[in-house]
Design an enzyme around this catalytic site. Structure first.
Site, PDB file in Angstrom:
ATOM      1  N   GLY C 144      39.163  30.025  39.265  1.00  0.00           N
ATOM      2  CA  GLY C 144      37.926  30.716  38.931  1.00  0.00           C
ATOM      3  C   GLY C 144      38.077  32.203  39.184  1.00  0.00           C
ATOM      4  N   CYS C 145      37.211  32.994  38.577  1.00  0.00           N
ATOM      5  CA  CYS C 145      37.320  34.450  38.710  1.00  0.00           C
ATOM      6  C   CYS C 145      37.054  34.900  40.146  1.00  0.00           C
ATOM      7  CB  CYS C 145      36.382  35.143  37.726  1.00  0.00           C
ATOM      8  SG  CYS C 145      34.672  34.556  37.781  1.00  0.00           S
ATOM      9  N   PHE C 146      36.011  34.350  40.781  1.00  0.00           N
ATOM     10  CA  PHE C 146      35.728  34.740  42.167  1.00  0.00           C
ATOM     11  C   PHE C 146      36.848  34.285  43.113  1.00  0.00           C
ATOM     12  CE2 PHE C 146      31.145  34.573  40.663  1.00  0.00           C
ATOM     13  CZ  PHE C 146      30.929  35.941  40.729  1.00  0.00           C
ATOM     14  N   VAL C 149      39.933  36.806  42.942  1.00  0.00           N
ATOM     15  CA  VAL C 149      39.831  38.098  43.631  1.00  0.00           C
ATOM     16  C   VAL C 149      39.643  37.908  45.137  1.00  0.00           C
ATOM     17  CG1 VAL C 149      37.342  38.370  43.191  1.00  0.00           C
ATOM     18  CG2 VAL C 149      38.751  40.383  43.535  1.00  0.00           C
TER      19      VAL C 149
END
Lengths: 339, 339, 339, 339
Positions: C144-146, C149
């Site tokens: 996932g994007c979160f 990062v």
């Protein structure tokens, strides 16, 4: 106290009507109705109105809306004519939709389709004769947002014969003008960082309404080239309106000054200052400025409004004030919210 | 490898030149220069270019810039003419500023003031004869962003006699077009949520450049009513360009199709699809669409570009490719970054 | 040439995959599929990809997708597991959805519901051991994007024992992370000019994935307080990640420098420079910076990515490169698009 | 009528004070002063205030400001202490700057440098004992915008012992909080489409003020990890505030409900509804919501304000009302402007 109802209270126009009516000293807010959202709390849809958060939305029917002194209709076109027909003649009905704006049944059929519901007094008091048409009326057709700003931008020049009857308007708008429609091109990810045109080539439904207004003002047919542009902001319209000068245009500023000096909601800015939509945010004002383009022999008028305020809900309340015999400026802000 | 230098590398145009040149297979990036920012790391100003982050900015002088095959000047007007004059004739000098765009010394004096530095081959290959003027040249005047989009939008119609020579253009633009100027009206808090017009009434310096291009194309003087509108986005221009039809306009689409079918960077969209600036973001493309407004008897062309890419740095590199005899599309993206 | 297919090509992740794959020298773009949009031109949905505009979207079925070397799945969770199960073992299947990210079937059931499709090699090469797990695999679960990062921001500190295992993350995100979902709160008029939090109190589905990654890195359970905040921009995530220091933290910078010095897509910025999402726009990079808050005895790591690029499509292609034995950086930009 | 003066009337805080004071029924607007902008029309700087457009800005001196009942200082820190020292004790002086917020001279020296001007009654009436400190005072130190929202978000939990004294706050803010400073990173082209952090690691000057407030409320030192994030909107702060639970946290909602039930400007939203900054735009309200994260054993409070309204000018006027013995809510909107 004037008892009012708002049909379409969960939408943007409905929310703005309520925001402004909460500041109006002479009204009491009665029924709030909706379509598919009936039965739910207003606070779910309008979290900026905590004073009304626990109000429950009722069905948009004549039964619920009847019995108020004033009914504002913020509904899809077609639906408002249907409901209005069932409301008694003593109720002041103010239609923020399109159903009763156009005089001409053929134009209605061409642009909207279906049967024409008829023409009501047109809610733009700043047009010549506009104010008089609204006194003691019980029916008001609130103008579209683009016709409001465009008509006020060009009417003085056309009325004074300063320009010829072929006008070109490009109006840049925020996205709330499209309402809470769930369409892909209105998603934040699409809108932010982008500009797009739509309804190009005279295809936007506000075109015949602008032409109707400007033709009325100038006493002869005015052709309108109108292009709306969608820009990444929630509210605000900036219209660039040009028309061919009939002379040198030296009297342009004087013409506008005279036309609007006494108008409480139209501000001709000092020379050298140009309108920004932000200065009008949340207020019922039009800010405008004029320029004469000597090389191109055209008059250029730039005008800014908040599409939801002066362009819809504020204009509607201004008409209510006139129709009810209240001071026209009652409860209507001229101060914007900036930055 | 072609060795290039960029003067003004800490600004927006300079940054975009470097972004695109990093993707160009035939170039090697040499000196990067700046004015007040000389002596500092490029990474402070262009954090999106990590490959060049540790490059130190040098002074923008002929000594530093000389000795490269190609020098791009992204400097304030006046300054680029000054430096260009000191660069040898064998260096390809590509000026992204205004100094060498206008043919007419009087026009230069009226719009910019001061002595005219002279006219260079004009960097808009898609104009009739434009490509030929650039072959083997060592000097290129890169067009302004508004003239690029406006000229390409209207040139085919004027060249074909489809419209008369009185054009009206409203071009909405993002704020990077103004550069990194520290002016109050360009602050984020002012720009976001607002629209404003500027340079109204023919006062914008790109007006004579548009008129020069369109008059050249149509073989007679074209009058240009041009209004730029500032909107809340970093990049992108959407121009709405209209002109009076000389006939019914039925051939409009065909005219545009023919004019641009072979152009790699101009995309006439399929009927029914309208340009968005976001689709052009970061790419060297123009997206456009045409409409005939029968009621208003006008042609309407809507065109979108990225003001920094096709509107400045991409256009500049396209010209470099032509002047150096490289394939014109080398290193230039036609793909945008969306959403 | 590697022949690839993209399922979900009309959405945001699909569009970004195609944008990046068009720049990839070793691939050939095969079938493009969609759900409800099958049968329509890609250009209607992805106008920024003119090179693929006339491709017609096919149905997302195993028949259509099979026969490619690589299949990217950019589909709602559940749907990708279903299709993947029908694709042969020799096809490299890269799932941008959630179906195969979590190791734990109970966690899957709690956060997503339904049957667990199983765990695939996890596509975050920069995590310790991450790269090795991807070599020669034929199945990749893209993070996932979160989690991308947040995990890269905190992994070095946890691995080095610099901080204790109770981390607090607030990640601000643009709206494209939610996809093209037609939900009222994602409309431009709602998003622009506003900030909101969602999935607060550990309710966001990326929370267990972050915990899984960080627990894996630190070798003991890590508790994750994660709050996503929606902000008015199309793309980009800025994550503020903090954890209690176990000591004085003097070695913080050195730890991060060592962890990421050799990573092509993770940039520890020079001291004093803080990440901006815009510097990563469209690129496959993570920009980060660390600070020691002596008063609060916490480490603070701020990290920026483009949620669609390194956060989804870029990361997916990076995994493809590794799995296929191509140089890991092939076709992946480290240059952002700014301003 | 209370006669008021505003020093710093051309800035954002000054403009917001005037916008709100124009709606206040008990005040009369006297002198408007500025620094470098003295001598110019207010309308040049605050075009949204047409009622005051022709007021000429005077110099910010004690001579000009003296003789009013209330003086609002919206000036850079240092400058307000200097002027305040010259104003008579009978004038109510309300300082929107930082000079008189901190109790501790050492903290002042560390964070701001120079001599401490002393501590004034602190203008956050909703803190325990806050209202009482303001009655009949003639000096008010208006809190910073981040301390306002953060302190109100966490005070009830700390006062009730619901959480331990190590708090972590990430507050996302619009750009008007930085004032009209002409700094490159505040340009629209930089801000739009980007997120960035600043003052990371406890470096922001609001950190000691938050710690002072929360320590006062909890009766023991509270450590504050505070990170501000800049987002692309003009106004609004959304603060995500977390702290370790001391118990299960089941009483969290009740604690907040009790703390704020009687507060006119603090709205605990219904369960399931999360704050948006837009709902507070232009209003003097705080919207908040609480969640218990069982997995992470933390309380999470999300709170939204308009940084210029409740965060500065609205809060200042609220304090004026209390100090003058007027009803506290006089002239202060609780309705926001949305969408």
């Amino acid at each position: 106290m004037v008892r009012i109802a708002v049909a379409g209270a969960s939408g943007y126009a409905g929310g703005e009507l309520l925001r402004l009516l909460l500041q109006h000293p002479e009204v009491e807010i009665g029924a709030l109705t909706a379509g598919g959202n009936a039965g739910r709390r207003l606070g779910e849809f309008q979290p900026h109105l905590p004073l009304l958060a626990d109000r429950v939305l009722e069905e948009s029917t004549a039964e619920v809306l009847g019995g108020h002194d004033v009914v504002f209709l913020a509904l899809p076109h077609g639906r408002s004519a249907e409901i209005a027909a069932q409301l008694g003649g003593s109720t002041l009905v103010i239609d923020c939709g399109a159903d009763h704006r156009l005089r001409d049944a053929d134009a209605w059929d061409r642009w909207y389709g279906g049967e024409h519901a008829g023409h009501w007094p047109y809610g733009l008091p700043e047009l010549p004769g506009g104010r008089e048409a609204l006194r003691s009326t019980t029916r008001v057709a609130v103008p579209g947002c683009f016709p409001t700003v465009s008509s006020l931008a060009l009417a003085p020049a056309l009325a004074a014969g300063l320009v010829g009857p072929e006008v070109v308007i490009t109006a840049v708008t925020g996205t709330s003008g499209a309402g809470k429609s769930l369409k892909p091109h209105l998603l934040g990810a699409e809108v932010m960082g982008s500009l797009s045109a739509y309804g190009v080539g005279g295809a936007h439904r506000h075109t015949p309404e602008i032409a109707q207004n400007l033709s009325g003002v100038s006493g002869r047919p005015v052709s309108v080239s109108f292009t709306p542009v969608l820009a990444p902001l929630p509210r605000g319209i900036l219209a660039t309106c040009t028309a061919p000068l009939t002379g040198a245009g030296a009297e342009a500023r004087e013409v506008y000054d005279k036309a609007y000096a006494a108008e409480p909601f139209v501000h001709l800015l000092p020379e050298g200052q140009w309108p920004t939509t932000k200065a009008t945010l949340g207020s019922n004002t039009v800010h405008l400025q004029v320029a004469v383009d000597v090389d191109a022999a055209r008059l250029v008028v730039v005008a800014a409004i908040d599409n939801l305020a002066k362009g819809t809900a504020g204009g509607a309340i201004q008409c209510m004030n006139i129709a009810l015999g209240l001071p026209e400026t009652t409860g209507l802000p001229t101060t914007g919210v900036a930055p």
